[in-house]
Write a protein that holds these residues in place. Structure first.
Motif, PDB file in Angstrom:
ATOM      1  N   TYR A   3       0.862  -1.174   0.000  1.00  0.00           N
ATOM      2  CA  TYR A   3       0.000   0.000   0.000  1.00  0.00           C
ATOM      3  C   TYR A   3       0.901   1.228   0.000  1.00  0.00           C
ATOM      4  CZ  TYR A   3      -3.874  -3.005   1.276  1.00  0.00           C
ATOM      5  OH  TYR A   3      -4.828  -3.982   1.297  1.00  0.00           O
ATOM      6  N   CYS A   4       0.422   2.292  -0.571  1.00  0.00           N
ATOM      7  CA  CYS A   4       1.149   3.554  -0.503  1.00  0.00           C
ATOM      8  C   CYS A   4       0.132   4.687  -0.537  1.00  0.00           C
ATOM      9  CB  CYS A   4       2.170   3.676  -1.634  1.00  0.00           C
ATOM     10  SG  CYS A   4       1.453   3.914  -3.266  1.00  0.00           S
ATOM     11  N   LYS A   5       0.609   5.877  -0.276  1.00  0.00           N
ATOM     12  CA  LYS A   5      -0.271   7.039  -0.277  1.00  0.00           C
ATOM     13  C   LYS A   5      -0.062   7.922  -1.492  1.00  0.00           C
ATOM     14  CE  LYS A   5      -0.580   7.001   4.687  1.00  0.00           C
ATOM     15  NZ  LYS A   5      -0.127   7.540   5.934  1.00  0.00           N
ATOM     16  N   ARG A   6       1.140   7.848  -2.107  1.00  0.00           N
ATOM     17  CA  ARG A   6       1.476   8.758  -3.215  1.00  0.00           C
ATOM     18  C   ARG A   6       2.272   8.007  -4.283  1.00  0.00           C
ATOM     19  NH1 ARG A   6       4.763  12.592   0.470  1.00  0.00           N
ATOM     20  NH2 ARG A   6       5.331  10.528   1.200  1.00  0.00           N
ATOM     21  N   ILE A   7       1.583   7.550  -5.306  1.00  0.00           N
ATOM     22  CA  ILE A   7       2.231   6.786  -6.388  1.00  0.00           C
ATOM     23  C   ILE A   7       3.427   7.538  -6.993  1.00  0.00           C
ATOM     24  CG2 ILE A   7       1.895   5.904  -8.754  1.00  0.00           C
ATOM     25  CD1 ILE A   7       0.704   3.968  -6.839  1.00  0.00           C
ATOM     26  N   PRO A   8       3.299   8.817  -7.364  1.00  0.00           N
ATOM     27  CA  PRO A   8       4.453   9.491  -7.982  1.00  0.00           C
ATOM     28  C   PRO A   8       5.684   9.533  -7.074  1.00  0.00           C
ATOM     29  CG  PRO A   8       2.458  10.773  -8.335  1.00  0.00           C
ATOM     30  CD  PRO A   8       2.109   9.690  -7.350  1.00  0.00           C
ATOM     31  N   VAL A   9       5.488   9.750  -5.785  1.00  0.00           N
ATOM     32  CA  VAL A   9       6.607   9.806  -4.839  1.00  0.00           C
ATOM     33  C   VAL A   9       7.254   8.430  -4.713  1.00  0.00           C
ATOM     34  CG1 VAL A   9       7.200  10.192  -2.406  1.00  0.00           C
ATOM     35  CG2 VAL A   9       5.646  11.759  -3.573  1.00  0.00           C
ATOM     36  N   ILE A  10       6.441   7.388  -4.619  1.00  0.00           N
ATOM     37  CA  ILE A  10       6.950   6.022  -4.493  1.00  0.00           C
ATOM     38  C   ILE A  10       7.728   5.631  -5.746  1.00  0.00           C
ATOM     39  CG2 ILE A  10       6.173   3.606  -4.465  1.00  0.00           C
ATOM     40  CD1 ILE A  10       6.243   5.026  -1.708  1.00  0.00           C
ATOM     41  N   LYS A  11       7.196   5.941  -6.917  1.00  0.00           N
ATOM     42  CA  LYS A  11       7.898   5.605  -8.163  1.00  0.00           C
ATOM     43  C   LYS A  11       9.240   6.322  -8.245  1.00  0.00           C
ATOM     44  CE  LYS A  11       5.527   5.834 -11.939  1.00  0.00           C
ATOM     45  NZ  LYS A  11       4.560   6.238 -12.964  1.00  0.00           N
ATOM     46  N   ALA A  12       9.273   7.578  -7.891  1.00  0.00           N
ATOM     47  CA  ALA A  12      10.535   8.337  -7.941  1.00  0.00           C
ATOM     48  C   ALA A  12      11.543   7.753  -6.959  1.00  0.00           C
ATOM     49  CB  ALA A  12      10.269   9.810  -7.625  1.00  0.00           C
ATOM     50  N   PHE A  13      11.097   7.395  -5.764  1.00  0.00           N
ATOM     51  CA  PHE A  13      11.997   6.849  -4.755  1.00  0.00           C
ATOM     52  C   PHE A  13      12.623   5.530  -5.211  1.00  0.00           C
ATOM     53  CE2 PHE A  13      12.715   3.921  -1.230  1.00  0.00           C
ATOM     54  CZ  PHE A  13      13.675   4.627  -0.517  1.00  0.00           C
ATOM     55  N   TYR A  14      11.805   4.550  -5.583  1.00  0.00           N
ATOM     56  CA  TYR A  14      12.332   3.228  -5.939  1.00  0.00           C
ATOM     57  C   TYR A  14      13.089   3.239  -7.261  1.00  0.00           C
ATOM     58  CZ  TYR A  14      10.184   1.165  -1.897  1.00  0.00           C
ATOM     59  OH  TYR A  14       9.875   0.857  -0.592  1.00  0.00           O
ATOM     60  N   SER A  15      12.714   4.111  -8.148  1.00  0.00           N
ATOM     61  CA  SER A  15      13.464   4.257  -9.395  1.00  0.00           C
ATOM     62  C   SER A  15      14.860   4.799  -9.118  1.00  0.00           C
ATOM     63  CB  SER A  15      12.701   5.180 -10.349  1.00  0.00           C
ATOM     64  OG  SER A  15      13.446   5.395 -11.519  1.00  0.00           O
ATOM     65  N   HIS A  16      14.934   5.844  -8.294  1.00  0.00           N
ATOM     66  CA  HIS A  16      16.222   6.468  -7.979  1.00  0.00           C
ATOM     67  C   HIS A  16      17.103   5.572  -7.109  1.00  0.00           C
ATOM     68  CE1 HIS A  16      18.980   9.881  -7.380  1.00  0.00           C
ATOM     69  NE2 HIS A  16      19.137   9.359  -6.170  1.00  0.00           N
ATOM     70  N   ALA A  17      16.530   5.006  -6.064  1.00  0.00           N
ATOM     71  CA  ALA A  17      17.319   4.230  -5.105  1.00  0.00           C
ATOM     72  C   ALA A  17      17.753   2.875  -5.650  1.00  0.00           C
ATOM     73  CB  ALA A  17      16.538   4.044  -3.805  1.00  0.00           C
ATOM     74  N   PHE A  18      16.904   2.221  -6.443  1.00  0.00           N
ATOM     75  CA  PHE A  18      17.187   0.843  -6.843  1.00  0.00           C
ATOM     76  C   PHE A  18      17.129   0.583  -8.349  1.00  0.00           C
ATOM     77  CE2 PHE A  18      15.285   0.580  -2.548  1.00  0.00           C
ATOM     78  CZ  PHE A  18      16.417   0.155  -1.876  1.00  0.00           C
ATOM     79  N   GLY A  19      16.725   1.570  -9.141  1.00  0.00           N
ATOM     80  CA  GLY A  19      16.655   1.381 -10.583  1.00  0.00           C
ATOM     81  C   GLY A  19      15.448   0.585 -11.051  1.00  0.00           C
ATOM     82  N   TRP A  20      14.407   0.465 -10.216  1.00  0.00           N
ATOM     83  CA  TRP A  20      13.219  -0.286 -10.607  1.00  0.00           C
ATOM     84  C   TRP A  20      12.470   0.446 -11.716  1.00  0.00           C
ATOM     85  CZ3 TRP A  20      10.554  -1.932  -5.378  1.00  0.00           C
ATOM     86  CH2 TRP A  20      11.427  -2.756  -4.661  1.00  0.00           C
ATOM     87  N   THR A  21      11.806  -0.316 -12.581  1.00  0.00           N
ATOM     88  CA  THR A  21      10.973   0.255 -13.633  1.00  0.00           C
ATOM     89  C   THR A  21       9.505   0.015 -13.281  1.00  0.00           C
ATOM     90  OG1 THR A  21      11.104  -1.787 -14.941  1.00  0.00           O
ATOM     91  CG2 THR A  21      12.733  -0.061 -15.399  1.00  0.00           C
ATOM     92  N   PHE A  22       8.643   0.885 -13.799  1.00  0.00           N
ATOM     93  CA  PHE A  22       7.230   0.849 -13.430  1.00  0.00           C
ATOM     94  C   PHE A  22       6.316   0.846 -14.641  1.00  0.00           C
ATOM     95  CE2 PHE A  22       9.322   2.401  -9.699  1.00  0.00           C
ATOM     96  CZ  PHE A  22       8.586   1.859  -8.655  1.00  0.00           C
ATOM     97  N   THR A  23       5.156   0.232 -14.480  1.00  0.00           N
ATOM     98  CA  THR A  23       4.072   0.287 -15.451  1.00  0.00           C
ATOM     99  C   THR A  23       2.832   0.736 -14.702  1.00  0.00           C
ATOM    100  OG1 THR A  23       5.021  -1.551 -16.701  1.00  0.00           O
ATOM    101  CG2 THR A  23       2.703  -1.021 -17.117  1.00  0.00           C
ATOM    102  N   ASP A  24       2.211   1.814 -15.163  1.00  0.00           N
ATOM    103  CA  ASP A  24       1.006   2.323 -14.511  1.00  0.00           C
ATOM    104  C   ASP A  24      -0.224   1.580 -15.005  1.00  0.00           C
ATOM    105  OD1 ASP A  24       2.366   4.286 -13.053  1.00  0.00           O
ATOM    106  OD2 ASP A  24       2.278   5.695 -14.728  1.00  0.00           O
TER     107      ASP A  24
END
Length: 113
Positions: A12-33
């Protein structure tokens, strides 16, 4: 009997854009909305997703432990990306690890030999 293994992890999360930016920056994860309230992630080995839900409490999820050969480097990237170290690096039989909270309060750990 067939073997059962973890196939997908959902947070669960409260802010999708913040979560995507965090995990992308910290770990290089990619996302599909998948709509405005769901983002699936790929980390190279495991798939999962983040469901935006203001009524669920972030941080109440099971502890998910990530692996990295560069524990200190990843800790620095977590902080740089906006995460908070909740338990600093400590040794345990078989390795070392730390725990962190992402910007929405989900707590994960990272370990290394």
């Amino acid at each position: 009997m067939s073997q059962t293994s973890i196939n997908y992890i959902e947070f669960y999360c409260k802010r999708i854009p913040v979560i995507k930016a965090f995990y992308s920056h910290a770990f290089g994860w990619t996302f599909t909305d998948y709509g405005p309230e769901y983002a699936a992630f790929e980390d190279g080995k495991l798939s999962g997703g983040f469901h935006q839900n203001q009524e669920e409490t972030a941080g109440g999820n099971p502890l998910v432990v990530l692996y990295s050969a560069d524990l200190e480097g990843v800790r620095d990237k977590v902080v740089e990306a906006g995460g908070t170290i909740t338990v600093d690096i400590f040794a345990f039989p078989g390795g070392r690890r730390f725990h962190f909270a992402d910007p929405d309060g989900n707590v994960l750990a990272v370990w290394s030999e």
